[in-house]
Design an enzyme around this catalytic site. Structure first.
Site, PDB file in Angstrom:
ATOM      1  N   ASP A 139      -2.425   5.510  21.016  1.00 46.50           N
ATOM      2  CA  ASP A 139      -1.482   4.392  21.171  1.00 46.50           C
ATOM      3  C   ASP A 139      -0.041   4.872  21.304  1.00 46.50           C
ATOM      4  O   ASP A 139       0.269   6.048  21.113  1.00 46.50           O
ATOM      5  CB  ASP A 139      -1.619   3.414  19.992  1.00 46.50           C
ATOM      6  CG  ASP A 139      -1.686   4.112  18.634  1.00 46.50           C
ATOM      7  OD1 ASP A 139      -1.303   5.287  18.547  1.00 46.50           O
ATOM      8  OD2 ASP A 139      -2.122   3.480  17.659  1.00 46.50           O
ATOM      9  N   ASN A 151      -4.615  -3.008   6.908  1.00 50.28           N
ATOM     10  CA  ASN A 151      -5.322  -4.246   7.289  1.00 50.28           C
ATOM     11  C   ASN A 151      -6.583  -3.944   8.100  1.00 50.28           C
ATOM     12  O   ASN A 151      -7.162  -4.826   8.709  1.00 50.28           O
ATOM     13  CB  ASN A 151      -4.381  -5.163   8.089  1.00 50.28           C
ATOM     14  CG  ASN A 151      -3.898  -4.515   9.379  1.00 50.28           C
ATOM     15  OD1 ASN A 151      -4.289  -3.399   9.720  1.00 50.28           O
ATOM     16  ND2 ASN A 151      -3.042  -5.220  10.109  1.00 50.28           N
ATOM     17  N   HIS A 194      -6.750  -1.927  10.755  1.00 53.50           N
ATOM     18  CA  HIS A 194      -6.583  -1.624  12.186  1.00 53.50           C
ATOM     19  C   HIS A 194      -6.957  -0.171  12.465  1.00 53.50           C
ATOM     20  O   HIS A 194      -6.815   0.704  11.617  1.00 53.50           O
ATOM     21  CB  HIS A 194      -5.184  -1.969  12.697  1.00 53.50           C
ATOM     22  CG  HIS A 194      -4.066  -1.055  12.322  1.00 53.50           C
ATOM     23  ND1 HIS A 194      -2.859  -1.522  11.836  1.00 53.50           N
ATOM     24  CD2 HIS A 194      -3.914   0.287  12.383  1.00 53.50           C
ATOM     25  CE1 HIS A 194      -2.047  -0.515  11.623  1.00 53.50           C
ATOM     26  NE2 HIS A 194      -2.668   0.606  11.933  1.00 53.50           N
ATOM     27  N   GLU A 240      -5.245  -4.747  15.933  1.00 51.21           N
ATOM     28  CA  GLU A 240      -5.002  -5.536  14.739  1.00 51.21           C
ATOM     29  C   GLU A 240      -6.160  -6.510  14.489  1.00 51.21           C
ATOM     30  O   GLU A 240      -6.980  -6.752  15.386  1.00 51.21           O
ATOM     31  CB  GLU A 240      -3.693  -6.321  14.921  1.00 51.21           C
ATOM     32  CG  GLU A 240      -2.459  -5.440  15.140  1.00 51.21           C
ATOM     33  CD  GLU A 240      -1.972  -4.749  13.852  1.00 51.21           C
ATOM     34  OE1 GLU A 240      -2.768  -4.516  12.932  1.00 51.21           O
ATOM     35  OE2 GLU A 240      -0.763  -4.444  13.793  1.00 51.21           O
TER      36      GLU A 240
HETATM   37  C1  GLP Z   1      -0.490   3.537  12.637  1.00 51.25           C
HETATM   38  C2  GLP Z   1      -1.209   4.019  13.901  1.00 51.25           C
HETATM   39  C3  GLP Z   1      -2.630   4.294  13.606  1.00 51.25           C
HETATM   40  C4  GLP Z   1      -2.688   5.019  12.275  1.00 51.25           C
HETATM   41  C5  GLP Z   1      -2.398   4.045  11.178  1.00 51.25           C
HETATM   42  C6  GLP Z   1      -2.286   4.658   9.787  1.00 51.25           C
HETATM   43  O1  GLP Z   1       0.189   2.379  12.793  1.00 51.25           O
HETATM   44  N1  GLP Z   1      -1.139   3.185  15.049  1.00 51.25           N
HETATM   45  O2  GLP Z   1      -3.192   5.059  14.667  1.00 51.25           O
HETATM   46  O3  GLP Z   1      -3.953   5.532  12.068  1.00 51.25           O
HETATM   47  O4  GLP Z   1      -1.280   3.258  11.500  1.00 51.25           O
HETATM   48  O5  GLP Z   1      -1.143   5.425   9.646  1.00 51.25           O
HETATM   49  P1  GLP Z   1      -0.854   6.366   8.412  1.00 51.25           P
HETATM   50  O6  GLP Z   1      -1.716   7.576   8.597  1.00 51.25           O
HETATM   51  O7  GLP Z   1       0.608   6.699   8.483  1.00 51.25           O
HETATM   52  O8  GLP Z   1      -1.222   5.605   7.197  1.00 51.25           O
END
Ligand code: GLP
Length: 240
Positions: free
Chosen positions: A67, A136, A138, A143
């Protein structure tokens, strides 16, 4: 779904790097799907040091990131493009032409999404996809409520995601939209590794463990995939 509990963040990072290395040993020209966020930073660090010790080469790898924020240019430090340069691409030998990240600055965003899907298909499909998980549920930026049939698309970030990621931004500049691989895009990968670490992920993991498949918890689609490994752990004392 295979669950592997680690004792600390170091072990999570080592095990994740080992899974990637094994994939490349069996298929040096693998197509790998990559994630951003705080969680995989240690895995990238491990891979970079193994590359520097000449234990691994990525020269034949093709990479697709999950992403990217819409409206953030490559030069902006908060973009996932910058993240990947800083933590991984800038230090290893994946050819520039083989590194793919959705273009959050594309004039034609729909076209960019279509093109991204096509180039994944043209590469032969993703062999190993790394994903993190949002609080949440995702994955990527899919989402709650995202269709399990979704392909790469433009998405509105939820309030929860914007809160969780605000730590990386000047609040006023936190993007509201992103391009993300869809849930179907992720599910088409031949194998998937989900990385989750820390107490913020405890509830999401508990929900995933129930095995209940529901659109309100996007990661639950992974129960329908035949080859998913969940590497997870909680902070040990002194961490986090
Ligand atoms: C982000 C990314 C995800 C990631 C998730 C968790 O927003 N879009 O690909 O896996 O949230 O992030 P973190 O590892 O900082 O908790």
């Amino acid at each position: 779904m295979r669950w592997i509990k680690v004792k600390d963040y170091e072990e999570l990072s080592e095990k994740a790097a080992e899974i990637l290395m094994k994939q490349l040993e069996s298929k040096p020209d693998s197509v790998i799907g990559l994630a951003t966020g705080g969680t995989p930073i240690g895995m990238y660090r491990q891979l970079v040091s193994r590359f520097k010790r000449e234990e691994i080469s990525f020269a034949r790898v093709t990479a697709f990131n999950l992403d990217e924020y819409i409206g953030l240019g490559k030069e902006q430090p908060e973009s996932f493009y910058s993240y990947m340069e800083h933590h991984f691409f800038g230090h290893v030998d994946i050819p520039v032409a083989s590194r793919h990240i959705p273009d959050g600055m594309a004039e034609n965003l729909e076209g960019a999404c279509e093109a991204y899907e096509s180039s994944i298909e043209a590469s032969g499909g993703i062999d190993l996809q790394v994903v993190g998980i949002g609080q949440n549920g995702h994955i990527g930026f899919n989402e709650p409520g995202t269709s399990f049939q979704s392909r790469t698309h433009v998405t509105e970030l939820s309030a929860s995601t914007r809160r969780a990621n605000a730590k990386y931004f000047d609040v006023k500049e936190m993007p509201e939209q992103a391009i993300t691989m869809g849930l179907q895009t992720i599910m088409k990968a031949r194998s998937i590794v989900l990385l989750a670490y820390g107490h913020e992920k405890r509830d999401a993991l508990a929900q995933l463990r129930t095995g209940k498949i529901t659109g309100s918890f996007p990661a639950s689609c992974l129960h329908e995939h035949p080859n998913v490994t969940v590497l997870y752990g909680e902070e040990s004392e002194g961490e986090g």
